[in-house]
Design a protein around this motif. Structure first.
Motif, PDB file in Angstrom:
ATOM      1  N   ILE A 323       0.836  -1.203   0.000  1.00 13.81           N
ATOM      2  CA  ILE A 323       0.000   0.000   0.000  1.00 13.81           C
ATOM      3  C   ILE A 323       0.868   1.249   0.000  1.00 13.81           C
ATOM      4  O   ILE A 323       0.632   2.195  -0.774  1.00 13.81           O
ATOM      5  N   LEU A 324       1.901   1.260   0.883  1.00 11.07           N
ATOM      6  CA  LEU A 324       2.803   2.408   0.944  1.00 11.07           C
ATOM      7  C   LEU A 324       3.520   2.606  -0.383  1.00 11.07           C
ATOM      8  O   LEU A 324       3.636   3.740  -0.881  1.00 11.07           O
ATOM      9  N   ALA A 325       3.992   1.480  -0.952  1.00 12.82           N
ATOM     10  CA  ALA A 325       4.702   1.582  -2.233  1.00 12.82           C
ATOM     11  C   ALA A 325       3.786   2.085  -3.335  1.00 12.82           C
ATOM     12  O   ALA A 325       4.184   2.879  -4.191  1.00 12.82           O
ATOM     13  N   LEU A 326       2.528   1.615  -3.321  1.00  2.19           N
ATOM     14  CA  LEU A 326       1.573   2.059  -4.345  1.00  2.19           C
ATOM     15  C   LEU A 326       1.254   3.544  -4.193  1.00  2.19           C
ATOM     16  O   LEU A 326       1.102   4.259  -5.189  1.00  2.19           O
ATOM     17  N   VAL A 327       1.147   3.991  -2.928  1.00  2.00           N
ATOM     18  CA  VAL A 327       0.900   5.423  -2.695  1.00  2.00           C
ATOM     19  C   VAL A 327       2.069   6.244  -3.226  1.00  2.00           C
ATOM     20  O   VAL A 327       1.882   7.253  -3.931  1.00  2.00           O
ATOM     21  N   ILE A 328       3.292   5.806  -2.873  1.00  2.00           N
ATOM     22  CA  ILE A 328       4.487   6.518  -3.359  1.00  2.00           C
ATOM     23  C   ILE A 328       4.555   6.453  -4.881  1.00  2.00           C
ATOM     24  O   ILE A 328       4.871   7.448  -5.552  1.00  2.00           O
ATOM     25  N   THR A 329       4.252   5.253  -5.420  1.00  2.00           N
ATOM     26  CA  THR A 329       4.268   5.094  -6.877  1.00  2.00           C
ATOM     27  C   THR A 329       3.238   6.001  -7.534  1.00  2.00           C
ATOM     28  O   THR A 329       3.502   6.606  -8.584  1.00  2.00           O
ATOM     29  N   TYR A 330       2.057   6.078  -6.906  1.00  2.00           N
ATOM     30  CA  TYR A 330       1.003   6.942  -7.452  1.00  2.00           C
ATOM     31  C   TYR A 330       1.451   8.403  -7.466  1.00  2.00           C
ATOM     32  O   TYR A 330       1.251   9.117  -8.453  1.00  2.00           O
ATOM     33  N   ILE A 331       2.080   8.827  -6.356  1.00  2.00           N
ATOM     34  CA  ILE A 331       2.558  10.209  -6.280  1.00  2.00           C
ATOM     35  C   ILE A 331       3.624  10.459  -7.344  1.00  2.00           C
ATOM     36  O   ILE A 331       3.593  11.476  -8.057  1.00  2.00           O
ATOM     37  N   LEU A 332       4.577   9.520  -7.461  1.00  2.00           N
ATOM     38  CA  LEU A 332       5.648   9.681  -8.454  1.00  2.00           C
ATOM     39  C   LEU A 332       5.083   9.645  -9.877  1.00  2.00           C
ATOM     40  O   LEU A 332       5.472  10.460 -10.723  1.00  2.00           O
TER      41      LEU A 332
END
Length: 602
Positions: A323-332
């Motif tokens: 979830i954290l990685a997806l959030v960061i990925t979404y932001i990036l």
């Protein structure tokens, strides 16, 4: 291969943000999955190996203790066999014993009673002579005197082993009237001291109390249990229901039958099998002293219970990480794709004709360079478009002037020919017709002006209609109705005459009988509306649509050279696409042309 190409084709059409999210998600899920699988595999292996090592220790410890226990029981059988009172009693009729043996029976009973009293695990001791049951001592009172020991399996086996004590069972205490509990037995033959004569057989029935103590003293993992089977697959000992979480043991015998082939005389047997419809890890050790297998069975579920807990922890951490990685990925991905989407939006607007749009991306990366190049391209296209529009407008105006200067010579020749004919016949209409032709040319020239008063355009079409009515006598009548308030407005010149000309040559001329042409001018909302109606032959809807297209052809010999398509294009060029011509027509009824013009005051 076709399916792979199909999916690759689909992937090509998804957005960059989705590709980034999918790529990162696949990488993260792969890493978490591989880590989870590797960690759980290692941890499971470690737990299973730990359980094997522990079960080895348990079974080895039990074998040592049970070996000592069986040795004690065999030793007791030997003590009984060589007890002097037992020997005397069994050989009381033998001359070998010269001493009195009258009290040997009582002494033997006392001896056996002492053994049973001192050993809670020994239920009964039976001594048989060569013919019958000779001496009996038991914790039970319901002795079956008809017990035929010679047909018992244990008896037949002991005859083969001789004086060596042999472990038999499990079996019921058949020598009792109501045999209930299972026991195993220690059996051996009794020989005279000199070993030259077999005088009887000892049968010691042993209950399972000591086996139970030994087995229950060892603790396996939760729901693990220990059972003992002999080399025939018969269960010597199995735990009580409450030891194994109240499981029924009715199916254990069937499961043991399946397990038995895997039990060998090796020091340790390690394998997995199904017990009670559940997977178990089994560790067994052979006990040669009694031909028994000591079996430690542990449910896989219990062994890997900790692994399940660890798996849940890892899955929870992995899910949070995902979830954290997806959030960061979404932001990036948003930061990366937002400028691209803005640039794409500008491109879409540009393709729809908005060449004034500009991208406001100010970054110095590749997208910023692309944005700058796009803005420069739009500026250049806008300049070229303006240049093209200007050139086209100038060209069309020049074409219009050329058309205006190229009035069909057939029309001029026919009109002059009609004037000559009138002169020769001294027709009174020669002067009005000549004046009308003069005015027609004067208004056509209009001193080079394109925009003229509506009154001049109306006068121009009146002159044209008058000339044509003289040429085609009794062919048509015409009327012109103009509201006084519209005469102050202006319009471009030469827009009515081509439409009237089209009505005469293609509508009225081909009609039988006399026709009518009417022109009406008024204000409709915010527009100047001119209506030209004829009751000629009319036309179908397809011709109504095509007549305003540049591909529609007319007979230039019959027209002035300025077609209705050109009129429509000139109006749109000067005033905009919301103005121009509209045709309505019904075959054999007539045609109506609506001209929408802006209100341009004089």
């Amino acid at each position: 291969m076709v399916i792979t190409k199909k999916y690759l084709e689909k992937i090509r059409h998804i957005s960059i943000r989705t590709k980034i999210l999918l790529s990162f998600s696949l990488v993260i899920i792969s890493l978490i999955s591989s880590t989870l699988i590797f960690a759980l595999s290692k941890y499971n292996t470690k737990l299973l190996n730990n359980n094997i090592d522990y079960s080895k220790k348990v079974t080895s410890s039990l074998v040592v203790n049970l070996d000592e226990y069986i040795y004690q029981l065999k030793y007791i059988s030997n003590i009984i066999a060589y007890n002097q009172y037992v020997q005397k009693y069994l050989n009381k009729h033998d001359s070998y014993y010269s001493i009195d043996s009258s009290d040997s029976f009582q002494r033997t009973l006392e001896f056996l009673s002492n053994i049973i009293t001192s050993r809670s695990d020994i239920d009964s001791i039976l001594i048989f002579d060569n013919d019958k049951l000779s001496v009996f001592k038991s914790t039970h009172l319901d002795l079956n005197t008809n017990y035929d020991y010679k047909n018992q399996l244990w008896y037949k086996n002991i005859l083969e082993s001789g004086v060596t004590p042999k472990i038999s069972g499990p079996h019921k205490q058949e020598y009792l009237h109501t045999p209930e509990i299972n026991v195993f037995s220690v059996n051996r033959t009794i020989q005279r001291y000199d070993g030259l004569k077999k005088t009887g057989v000892i049968h010691i029935s042993v209950n399972l109390s000591e086996l139970k103590k030994f087995c229950e003293s060892e603790i396996l993992y939760k729901n693990g249990f220990i059972f003992i089977v002999n080399d025939n697959g018969e269960i010597i000992y199995q735990p009580d229901n409450n030891i194994t979480n109240n499981k029924e043991f009715t199916s254990l015998e069937k499961d043991v039958t399946n397990i038995l082939p895997k039990l060998t005389n090796n020091k340790i047997n390690i394998f997995t099998d199904t017990i009670y419809n559940e997977k178990y890890q089994i560790v067994s050790k052979y006990m040669s002293n009694a031909n028994w297998y000591i079996v430690a069975a542990t449910p896989y579920k219990s062994i890997t219970e900790d692994a399940e807990h660890i798996k849940n922890i890892i899955l929870s951490m992995g899910l949070l990480s995902l979830i954290l990685a997806l959030v960061i990925t979404y932001i990036l991905s948003t930061a990366i794709t937002k400028p691209i989407l803005n640039l794409r939006k500008c491109m879409v607007e540009a393709t729809e004709g908005n060449l004034t749009i500009r991208s406001n991306i100010k970054s110095k990366d590749e997208i910023g360079i692309l944005s700058s190049s796009f803005n420069g391209m739009l500026s250049q296209i806008e300049k070229l478009m303006q240049q093209v529009i200007s050139d086209q407008e100038q060209k069309r105006k020049l074409e219009l002037k050329t058309l205006q200067a190229q009035i069909n010579p057939h029309f001029l020749y026919n009109t002059l020919d009609s004037i000559i004919w009138m002169a020769e016949s001294k027709n009174d209409n020669i002067v009005p017709m000549t004046e009308s032709l003069s005015k027609l040319f004067r208004i056509s020239l209009s001193k080079g002006n394109d925009i003229i008063p509506l009154s001049s355009e109306i006068e121009h079409v009146r002159n044209y209609l008058f000339i044509q009515s003289m040429r085609y006598t009794d062919k048509f009548d015409y009327s012109v109705s103009v509201k006084p308030e519209v005469l102050r407005y202006k319009t471009i010149k030469l827009i009515l005459q081509p439409i009237v000309e089209n009505s005469i040559y293609h509508g009225i001329k081909n009609k039988r009988g006399k026709g009518n042409i009417s022109i009406h001018c008024c204000i409709n909302d915010t527009k100047l509306l001119i209506t030209i109606t004829d009751d000629g032959i009319g036309m179908d809807s397809e011709t109504c649509t095509k007549i305003l297209s540049p591909s529609y052809k007319t007979d230039r010999r019959l027209s002035s050279g300025i077609g209705v398509h050109n009129v429509n294009e000139r109006i749109k060029l000067y005033f905009g696409n919301q103005y121009g011509l509209r045709y309505e027509s019904t075959i054999s009824v007539g045609t109506t042309v609506y001209i929408d013009l802006p209100l341009i005051e004089d």
